[in-house]
Design a protein around this motif. Sequence first.
Motif: not given
Length: 281
Positions: A128-148
Amino acid sequence: LLFVAIACGSISGWHSLVSSSSTAKQLDVETDAHPVGAGAMLSEGLLALASLAAYMIIPREQLSGNVGSWVAGAIKFTSPFLGGEAAVGFLRAYFGVVLILYALTVQALVTRFWRLVSTEVFQGPLSFLGQKHIATFVGLLIPLAFAATGSWNNLWLYFGGSNQLLAGLALMLITIHLARTQAPTVYTLIPATFMIVTTITAIGWQVVKVYLPAFLGTTPTLVQYPFNQYPAFSRAMDGIFVLVGAALFILGLVMAYKTYSAYADARRPPHTAPRIATSGD
C-alpha cells in the motif's frame, strides 16, 4: 573534501541512481543515453562551478548564510556586464527566483523518484506504501518534518557523503564489468578507491567531531530552528544523526568489502571446464 562538499557538481551517485532507474525508462532509444547523461552532468558541473564562483567572489566578512550569499555573489559576479548598479534590483529578484525554482524543482524530482522507488521496493503487506497517492504523501511528509524541526541542517551534512558512496559504488560496478570483459580497469578503479576512502573517512569524521560532541553536550547542537529552546529535543535529534552516520559508515565499509571482493573474483582468469569425450568423437 571538495567533491564531498559540492556533491553533484563533480561526480554524483544520486545521478547514477536516477539515470539507471528513471531516466533510462524515459529514453526513446538507447543511443540517447550518451547525450542525455553526459549533457546532464556537464550542466550540473557548470552549475557547481557557477555556485562556487558566487561564493568565492564575496569577502569572508560579508558572507550571510548559504542562501543569501549565493544571491549576493551571483549579483556581484554578473552585474558588471549586465547593467552595473542599475541592474542590481532586477538581478536580486532574478537570482532569488532562480534559487526558489531550483529548490521546488529538486523537491518535485525527489517526490517523483520516491513514488517510483516505492512501487518497486514495497511489496507484500507493505504494498500500500507504493500506491501513488500514499507514496506522494509520505514523500512530502518526511521533508516537512525535517524542515519544521530544523533537523534538515543535520541531514544536509550527510548528503555529500551518502551521495558519493553511491558514486563509489557506481564506479566499482563499472570496474567489475570492465574486469569481467578483460578491459583495462585502472581508469575507474583509482577514482573509485579515492572516493570510497575519502567519503567513508568524511562520514566518520562528521560523526566523531560534529554529531557525537553535540549529543554529549560538549559542543552546541546543530538544530537551531525552531526548537532550539528545547535542549532535550535537540539532543535527541543529534543522537539520531549519530546513529544515521554510524549506519552510513558501516554500510560504506560493507559496500567496499563486497565490491572489492567481486572485483578480485572478476580479475581471476576464467575457468574452462575440461571437455568430456563421448563415443563417436
